[in-house]
Motif scaffolding. Structure first.
Motif, PDB file in Angstrom:
ATOM      1  N   ALA A   1       0.841  -1.202   0.000  1.00  0.00           N
ATOM      2  CA  ALA A   1       0.000   0.000   0.000  1.00  0.00           C
ATOM      3  C   ALA A   1       0.874   1.250   0.000  1.00  0.00           C
ATOM      4  O   ALA A   1       0.538   2.255  -0.639  1.00  0.00           O
ATOM      5  CB  ALA A   1      -0.919   0.001   1.231  1.00  0.00           C
TER       6      ALA A   1
ATOM      7  N   ALA B   1       2.034   1.770  -3.572  1.00  0.00           N
ATOM      8  CA  ALA B   1       0.953   2.311  -4.398  1.00  0.00           C
ATOM      9  C   ALA B   1       0.654   3.768  -4.056  1.00  0.00           C
ATOM     10  O   ALA B   1       0.365   4.578  -4.938  1.00  0.00           O
ATOM     11  CB  ALA B   1      -0.309   1.464  -4.217  1.00  0.00           C
ATOM     12  N   THR B   2       0.732   4.112  -2.775  1.00  0.00           N
ATOM     13  CA  THR B   2       0.402   5.468  -2.340  1.00  0.00           C
ATOM     14  C   THR B   2       1.508   6.453  -2.670  1.00  0.00           C
ATOM     15  O   THR B   2       1.298   7.464  -3.347  1.00  0.00           O
ATOM     16  CB  THR B   2       0.135   5.492  -0.826  1.00  0.00           C
ATOM     17  OG1 THR B   2      -0.933   4.594  -0.523  1.00  0.00           O
ATOM     18  CG2 THR B   2      -0.239   6.897  -0.362  1.00  0.00           C
TER      19      THR B   2
ATOM     20  N   ILE C   1      -7.334   3.269  -2.489  1.00  0.00           N
ATOM     21  CA  ILE C   1      -6.226   2.869  -3.350  1.00  0.00           C
ATOM     22  C   ILE C   1      -6.717   2.554  -4.758  1.00  0.00           C
ATOM     23  O   ILE C   1      -6.026   2.797  -5.758  1.00  0.00           O
ATOM     24  CB  ILE C   1      -5.483   1.674  -2.709  1.00  0.00           C
ATOM     25  CG1 ILE C   1      -4.022   1.670  -3.126  1.00  0.00           C
ATOM     26  CG2 ILE C   1      -6.120   0.344  -3.028  1.00  0.00           C
ATOM     27  CD1 ILE C   1      -3.167   0.695  -2.329  1.00  0.00           C
ATOM     28  N   GLY C   2      -7.957   2.024  -4.869  1.00  0.00           N
ATOM     29  CA  GLY C   2      -8.514   1.742  -6.188  1.00  0.00           C
ATOM     30  C   GLY C   2      -8.795   3.012  -6.974  1.00  0.00           C
ATOM     31  O   GLY C   2      -8.449   3.119  -8.167  1.00  0.00           O
TER      32      GLY C   2
ATOM     33  N   THR D   1      -5.454   4.740  -8.164  1.00  0.00           N
ATOM     34  CA  THR D   1      -4.771   4.138  -9.299  1.00  0.00           C
ATOM     35  C   THR D   1      -5.470   4.482 -10.612  1.00  0.00           C
ATOM     36  O   THR D   1      -4.804   4.715 -11.631  1.00  0.00           O
ATOM     37  CB  THR D   1      -4.675   2.610  -9.141  1.00  0.00           C
ATOM     38  OG1 THR D   1      -5.971   2.071  -8.868  1.00  0.00           O
ATOM     39  CG2 THR D   1      -3.752   2.241  -8.002  1.00  0.00           C
TER      40      THR D   1
ATOM     41  N   ILE E   1      -5.357   6.088   2.816  1.00  0.00           N
ATOM     42  CA  ILE E   1      -4.356   5.086   3.202  1.00  0.00           C
ATOM     43  C   ILE E   1      -3.572   5.446   4.463  1.00  0.00           C
ATOM     44  O   ILE E   1      -3.626   4.711   5.451  1.00  0.00           O
ATOM     45  CB  ILE E   1      -3.356   4.808   2.047  1.00  0.00           C
ATOM     46  CG1 ILE E   1      -4.101   4.539   0.737  1.00  0.00           C
ATOM     47  CG2 ILE E   1      -2.452   3.632   2.413  1.00  0.00           C
ATOM     48  CD1 ILE E   1      -5.030   3.362   0.779  1.00  0.00           C
TER      49      ILE E   1
ATOM     50  N   THR F   1      -0.587   0.292  -9.700  1.00  0.00           N
ATOM     51  CA  THR F   1      -1.732  -0.589  -9.918  1.00  0.00           C
ATOM     52  C   THR F   1      -1.406  -2.022  -9.520  1.00  0.00           C
ATOM     53  O   THR F   1      -2.195  -2.695  -8.838  1.00  0.00           O
ATOM     54  CB  THR F   1      -2.157  -0.538 -11.396  1.00  0.00           C
ATOM     55  OG1 THR F   1      -2.508   0.808 -11.746  1.00  0.00           O
ATOM     56  CG2 THR F   1      -3.356  -1.446 -11.652  1.00  0.00           C
TER      57      THR F   1
ATOM     58  N   SER G   1       0.862  -2.972  -7.379  1.00  0.00           N
ATOM     59  CA  SER G   1       1.018  -2.994  -5.924  1.00  0.00           C
ATOM     60  C   SER G   1      -0.332  -2.994  -5.224  1.00  0.00           C
ATOM     61  O   SER G   1      -0.522  -3.681  -4.211  1.00  0.00           O
ATOM     62  CB  SER G   1       1.842  -1.787  -5.468  1.00  0.00           C
ATOM     63  OG  SER G   1       3.119  -1.799  -6.057  1.00  0.00           O
ATOM     64  N   ALA G   2      -1.290  -2.236  -5.766  1.00  0.00           N
ATOM     65  CA  ALA G   2      -2.628  -2.181  -5.174  1.00  0.00           C
ATOM     66  C   ALA G   2      -3.311  -3.538  -5.231  1.00  0.00           C
ATOM     67  O   ALA G   2      -3.970  -3.971  -4.272  1.00  0.00           O
ATOM     68  CB  ALA G   2      -3.464  -1.126  -5.890  1.00  0.00           C
TER      69      ALA G   2
END
Length: 410
Positions: A34, A37-38, A98-99, A102, A131, A191, A193-194
Motif C-alpha cells: 500500500a 501504491a500510495t 487505493i482503487g 490508481t 491510506i 496498480t 502494488s494495489a
C-alpha cells in the motif's frame, strides 16, 4: 481480504497479531505494498520536475504545484476518510481509496493542459488520503500492543521504498521518453502494488464499527485531540519537518542540474536512493524507543536530519550526497516515532488523531514544499537549506519542552 472465521469469544480475548506470526507478516507485506501504491503515485512527478517545467514552459515553483496540490488533496481528505473508516472498516476504506487513486493516476499522463493536470493530481491526492492515517489505526487495532511501535516503523520503512520505487522508475523513463511516459510507468507500478495489497491484507478481527457521530460528535473528537498539547506538538513536528523534507527534494534536483554540478536527469533521479537510509532508520528508531523513549529518539532524529542538511551547503557533490543520505535517515527516524506516538497518546478516536497528524504532515508538504521554491529562486540553495534547518531547531525546542519524559514516552 475476507475476515478470518473466529468466534466472538476468541476475538474478545485475542491480543492481536504477534511479531513473527503469519498474520503479522501479511500485515506488514500488505501495508508495504500500500505504501508503494500510495507514495509512488503521490510523488510521481518529483523526479521529473525539471523536465516537466521545460516541456510545459512553466517555472520550477509552478511545476512543483503538481506535488503540492496532490498533497493538499490528501491533507483535506484524511479526516473524512478516517470517519468513513470508522463506519465501513479500515480495510474496506483503504481498498476504496487505493482503487480510486490508481484509476486517476492512469489519467494523469493524458492531461491535455496544465490546469487539467493539476486538477487530476489534486483528485489523486484526495483518493490517497484513504491510506496513511487508516493504516496506522489498523496497525494499532490488529497488532499486539507491545509490537505496534515496531510495526509502525516497518510500515514507514515500506513507504520509503514506495517513494523510492516511484522516483527510480520515473527518472530514467522521463529521460528516455518524457515526463508523461514516466508518470504512466509509475501508475502501472502502483496498480500492480494495489492488487497485491488487496490479496494479502488480513481481515479485521478487532474492529468495531463506530456509531454515526454527526457533526457535533465529530467536532468533539477533533477538539479533544486539538486541546492535547502533546498531540499538538506532534502535529507541529509533522508540519515543519515534512514541509522542509519535501522542499529539499523538490528543489535539490534543480540545483544539481545547474552549475557547478550539471548532472543529467537520469543521474539526478538516483538521489532518491537516499530513501534507503530512511528504510533502515525508521525501523531502527522504532526499536530504540523501547530503550531510550520516544522523546529522546525523536530529538536525535531531528539533530541528525539538520546535521545532514548542513553538509549540502558545500559546493561539493560528495558532501551534498552524503548530507542528503544523513538528512533523509534522520527525517524518517523522527517521522516513524511521531506517527506511531499519536496512537499511543490518543486512547479514543485513534483514526482521527492519526488523521490530524497526516493533515499536518501533508499541509506542511504542500505549503512549505511549495514556498521553499520561492526562497530557492530568489536567494539560492543556501537560503532554502538554512530555512529548513531553522524549522528543525524549532521543532526540537517544542518537542523538548512539551514531551517531558513520562511513561507514555516509552
Amino acid at each position: 481480504m475476507s475476515k478470518a472465521p473466529t468466534s466472538l469469544a476468541e476475538d474478545v480475548t485475542w491480543d492481536g497479531h504477534a511479531k513473527g506470526s503469519k498474520g503479522y507478516r501479511r500485515i506488514l507485506a500488505a501495508l508495504a505494498l500500500a505504501g508503494v501504491a500510495t507514495f509512488a503515485q503521490l510523488y510521481s512527478t518529483q523526479a521529473v520536475l525539471p523536465l516537466m517545467a521545460a516541456d510545459l514552459r512553466i517555472s520550477a515553483a509552478e511545476a512543483a504545484l503538481s506535488i503540492s496540490l496532490a498533497t493538499v488533496g490528501l491533507a483535506v481528505s484524511v479526516l473524512p476518510w478516517s470517519f468513513a473508516a470508522d463506519r465501513i472498516g479500515r480495510v474496506r476504506a483503504m481498498a476504496f481509496g487505493i482503487g480510486a487513486a490508481t484509476l486517476l493516476g492512469l489519467l494523469v499522463p493524458l492531461a491535455p493542459t496544465v490546469p487539467v493536470l493539476l486538477g487530476l493530481r489534486a483528485l489523486e491526492g484526495m483518493a490517497l488520503g484513504g491510506i496513511p492515517a487508516i493504516a496506522i489505526a489498523y496497525l494499532n487495532e490488529e497488532v499486539t500492543k507491545i509490537h505496534t511501535a515496531l510495526a509502525a516503523g516497518s510500515y514507514v520503512a515500506g513507504t520509503t521504498l514506495g517513494g523510492l520505487a516511484g522516483r527510480l522508475v520515473a527518472g530514467p523513463a522521463g529521460e528516455l521518453w518524457g515526463w508523461r511516459a514516466a508518470t504512466l510507468a509509475v501508475s502501472v507500478l502502483a496498480t500492480l502494488s494495489a492488487v497485491l495489497f488487496l490479496v494479502l491484507v488480513p481481515g479485521q478481527r478487532r474492529f468495531t464499527p463506530a456509531p454515526a457521530q454527526g457533526f457535533q460528535g465529530a467536532w468533539r473528537t477533533l477538539r479533544t485531540h486539538a486541546a492535547n498539547p502533546r498531540l499538538l506538538a506532534l502535529y507541529l513536528q509533522a508540519f515543519l519537518l515534512m514541509g522542509g523534507f519535501v522542499a529539499v527534494y523538490n528543489y535539490l534536483g534543480f540545483r544539481l542540474h545547474a552549475a557547478p554540478f550539471a548532472m543529467p536527469a537520469t543521474l539526478v533521479s538516483l538521489i532518491f536512493l537516499a530513501y534507503l537510509s530512511g528504510t533502515v532508520t525508521s525501523r531502527w528508531a522504532a526499536g530504540l524507543t523501547t530503550r531510550f523513549g520516544r522523546r529522546n529518539v525523536l530529538l536525535a532524529g531531528i539533530l541528525v536530519m539538520s546535521s545532514g542538511l548542513a553538509l549540502t551547503l558545500m559546493d561539493n557533490l560528495a558532501a551534498t550526497l552524503a548530507g542528503l543520505v544523513v538528512f533523509t535517515g534522520g527525517f524518517f527516524a523522527a517521522h516513524s516515532v511521531g506517527s506511531g506516538w499519536t496512537g499511543a497518546i490518543a486512547t479514543e478516536g485513534r483514526a482521527q488523531a492519526a488523521s490530524l497528524y497526516n493533515l499536518s504532515y501533508y499541509l506542511g508538504s504542500s505549503v512549505i514544499g511549495w514556498a521553499g521554491g520561492l526562497a530557492f529562486q530568489a536567494f539560492g540553495w543556501t537560503a532554502l537549506a538554512s530555512g529548513v534547518i531553522a524549522l528543525g531547531i524549532t521543532t526540537a525546542a517544542v518537542t523538548a519542552v512539551v514531551h517531558r519524559q513520562t511513561p507514555t514516552s516509552r
